[in-house]
Design a protein around this motif. Sequence first.
Motif, mmCIF file in Angstrom:
data_model
loop_
_atom_site.group_PDB
_atom_site.id
_atom_site.type_symbol
_atom_site.label_atom_id
_atom_site.label_comp_id
_atom_site.label_asym_id
_atom_site.label_seq_id
_atom_site.Cartn_x
_atom_site.Cartn_y
_atom_site.Cartn_z
ATOM 1 N N ALA A 93 0.813 -1.221 0.000
ATOM 2 C CA ALA A 93 0.000 0.000 0.000
ATOM 3 C C ALA A 93 0.844 1.267 0.000
ATOM 4 O O ALA A 93 0.626 2.176 -0.815
ATOM 5 C CB ALA A 93 -0.940 -0.007 1.202
ATOM 6 N N TRP A 94 1.813 1.347 0.932
ATOM 7 C CA TRP A 94 2.466 2.649 1.092
ATOM 8 C C TRP A 94 3.280 3.073 -0.129
ATOM 9 O O TRP A 94 3.282 4.269 -0.484
ATOM 10 C CB TRP A 94 3.277 2.706 2.388
ATOM 11 N N PRO A 95 4.016 2.157 -0.825
ATOM 12 C CA PRO A 95 4.735 2.641 -2.016
ATOM 13 C C PRO A 95 3.793 3.142 -3.101
ATOM 14 O O PRO A 95 4.101 4.110 -3.811
ATOM 15 C CB PRO A 95 5.521 1.406 -2.486
ATOM 16 N N ASN A 96 2.623 2.497 -3.250
ATOM 17 C CA ASN A 96 1.658 2.963 -4.240
ATOM 18 C C ASN A 96 1.115 4.336 -3.883
ATOM 19 O O ASN A 96 0.915 5.191 -4.755
ATOM 20 C CB ASN A 96 0.508 1.957 -4.359
ATOM 21 N N LEU A 97 0.902 4.579 -2.601
ATOM 22 C CA LEU A 97 0.417 5.893 -2.173
ATOM 23 C C LEU A 97 1.449 6.974 -2.462
ATOM 24 O O LEU A 97 1.120 8.062 -2.952
ATOM 25 C CB LEU A 97 0.086 5.855 -0.673
ATOM 26 N N VAL A 98 2.719 6.688 -2.167
ATOM 27 C CA VAL A 98 3.769 7.678 -2.395
ATOM 28 C C VAL A 98 3.969 7.922 -3.884
ATOM 29 O O VAL A 98 4.123 9.066 -4.333
ATOM 30 C CB VAL A 98 5.083 7.229 -1.726
ATOM 31 N N MET A 99 3.955 6.856 -4.681
ATOM 32 C CA MET A 99 4.144 7.006 -6.123
ATOM 33 C C MET A 99 3.098 7.915 -6.741
ATOM 34 O O MET A 99 3.401 8.729 -7.626
ATOM 35 C CB MET A 99 4.091 5.637 -6.804
ATOM 36 N N ASP A 100 1.866 7.784 -6.303
ATOM 37 C CA ASP A 100 0.798 8.599 -6.876
ATOM 38 C C ASP A 100 0.759 10.003 -6.298
ATOM 39 O O ASP A 100 0.001 10.850 -6.778
ATOM 40 C CB ASP A 100 -0.559 7.913 -6.660
ATOM 41 N N ALA A 101 1.569 10.267 -5.257
ATOM 42 C CA ALA A 101 1.541 11.584 -4.609
ATOM 43 C C ALA A 101 2.702 12.479 -5.019
ATOM 44 O O ALA A 101 2.618 13.696 -4.880
ATOM 45 C CB ALA A 101 1.547 11.416 -3.085
ATOM 46 N N VAL A 102 3.824 11.885 -5.510
ATOM 47 C CA VAL A 102 5.000 12.689 -5.836
ATOM 48 C C VAL A 102 5.413 12.418 -7.281
ATOM 49 O O VAL A 102 5.136 11.349 -7.824
ATOM 50 C CB VAL A 102 6.180 12.370 -4.881
ATOM 51 N N PRO A 103 6.087 13.370 -7.917
ATOM 52 C CA PRO A 103 6.565 13.145 -9.282
ATOM 53 C C PRO A 103 7.708 12.148 -9.299
ATOM 54 O O PRO A 103 8.377 11.916 -8.287
ATOM 55 C CB PRO A 103 7.029 14.536 -9.722
#
Length: 536
Positions: free
Chosen positions: A430-440
């Motif tokens: 979950a957390w890597p997917n959240l970060v990927m979609d939040a930052v360039p």
Amino acid sequence: MTEYTAKPEPRTVPEEDSGRLTEASRGRLIGILVTLVLFTEIVPLQIAMVTMILPQIGRSFPESGSSTSWAITILGVASGATMALVGKAADLYGKKRLLLVCSGLFVLGSLTCALTASWPLFLAGRGVASVSWGMAVVNYGIIRDLFPRRWIPIAVGFIGTGLGVASIIGPVVCGLLTDSLSWRSVFWFLVIYMLVMIPVLAWVVPESEVRVRQRFDVLGALLFGGGVGVTLIYLSEGGTWGWTAMKSLGFLLGGLFLLVLFVLWERRVDEPMMELSLLRSPVVLIVMVASFFFTGVQSLIAVLTAYLFETPSASELHHEIAQGVAAKAGAPASIMERFITLDGDVGYAAGYSVLELALRISVWIAVFTMIFGPVGGYIARRIGARIPMIVAGVSVCAACALWINWHSTWQEQVSIGLLLGLGSGFFFAAWPNLVMDAVPASRQGVSTGVVQVFGGVGTSVSTALLASVLASYPLRMTIAAPGAQPVTTTVPQVYTDAGFSQAYLLLGALPCAAVIVLALVLRAGRVPARGGEPLV
């Protein structure tokens, strides 16, 4: 509070899809993914194997004294200080290139450990090798840059949970090597493993074309790495030195001072190592705090399991204590056993060897985690990453709550451990997917590195608090020899069952409840994960 928005780049940055393997065959993509996972299995592998041989290392370096545990502690300190820096360097200079640099440092450090007869040089080797922890951070960026968007959410689930080399094969290989050769053979194995994987990675995995075009902020990197590293020394050793001792407070204040200087410097420099607005992004901030709690709980459970099942049984403890007392008194141990009583419940103690612990418990937990990591990624791709994070918090909270009363047999540990595997797999998907979609993409490495740093801090805090909790529930023994006043004292490193129950409650269930709350308030992750694709 607004979402993070990247500042305009001083020079042109390639498009995020430049070099993406959209036309690659399924076989090639699977080959790249397996190579990346096996390459970075060296990170947990060195922890699992070196932890097992720590007593043998201590006997080979008598000058280490009470600092033998620094063979493990230095990994957390050095990796915490360098993970975000490795991630930033990968954003600047190329992710595959940084993987190869980190692997070279790992080989150098491990060779030093295998060959040296000097304790300070051994610790230096461990510190150099620990830079390899940054490879896990870089992997997420490579997946984001190279893989087709629809592959990314599931692929990061594999990256987070691995293929079982460290948790399943590692303990077995370590036991066989140590029993037949020596502890140094473990470091030779690690060196050979990496030397085999380096050419495989160089041949199979292409370089990412995504770059940040700016100068490396050397002063910012030194301030951040130094601040984190010095603070982690306080968190790791404060319980031993005393939390309020001048020596401890010196490390704490020194670390915080460096971090304050880092913030002040980053606010004024034109090309900072880390834009502070990145840390104010609601998604990144929530994920960092959740990682602090969740990673701390995960580390706590591993330590508790080892304590529970490697502690000698009550009869074995009684016999060992009697032997020690008899040696001092110059009397037969069989006689002294009659005058020694143990006061406290140690019914959990099984007296497992490390290999028995791995085969009966650890392997199963690893298998559960490996299965649920990709499943969590699939759910993130279909409905969003928020639900897997909620499930992660709920399942591990439930596991800790159940372990409060049921933790005395391997059957209880494994059956309840299914919930731990479910939660761990879902969280690390979950957390890597959240970060990927939040930052360039240009900030992927440094943002992922900061999340990992928070997880490392959580581990240090959790371990320190665990020592305090267990110390409140020591096993006591009373020696009542004829004609002498009864003497009651504590048995070192052995704790009563109530201490473990308190640890599962206070340091397990409650932090996981905080993860649940954080996931519930999270506004992101409510739509299918995009694999980092920018919103139009």
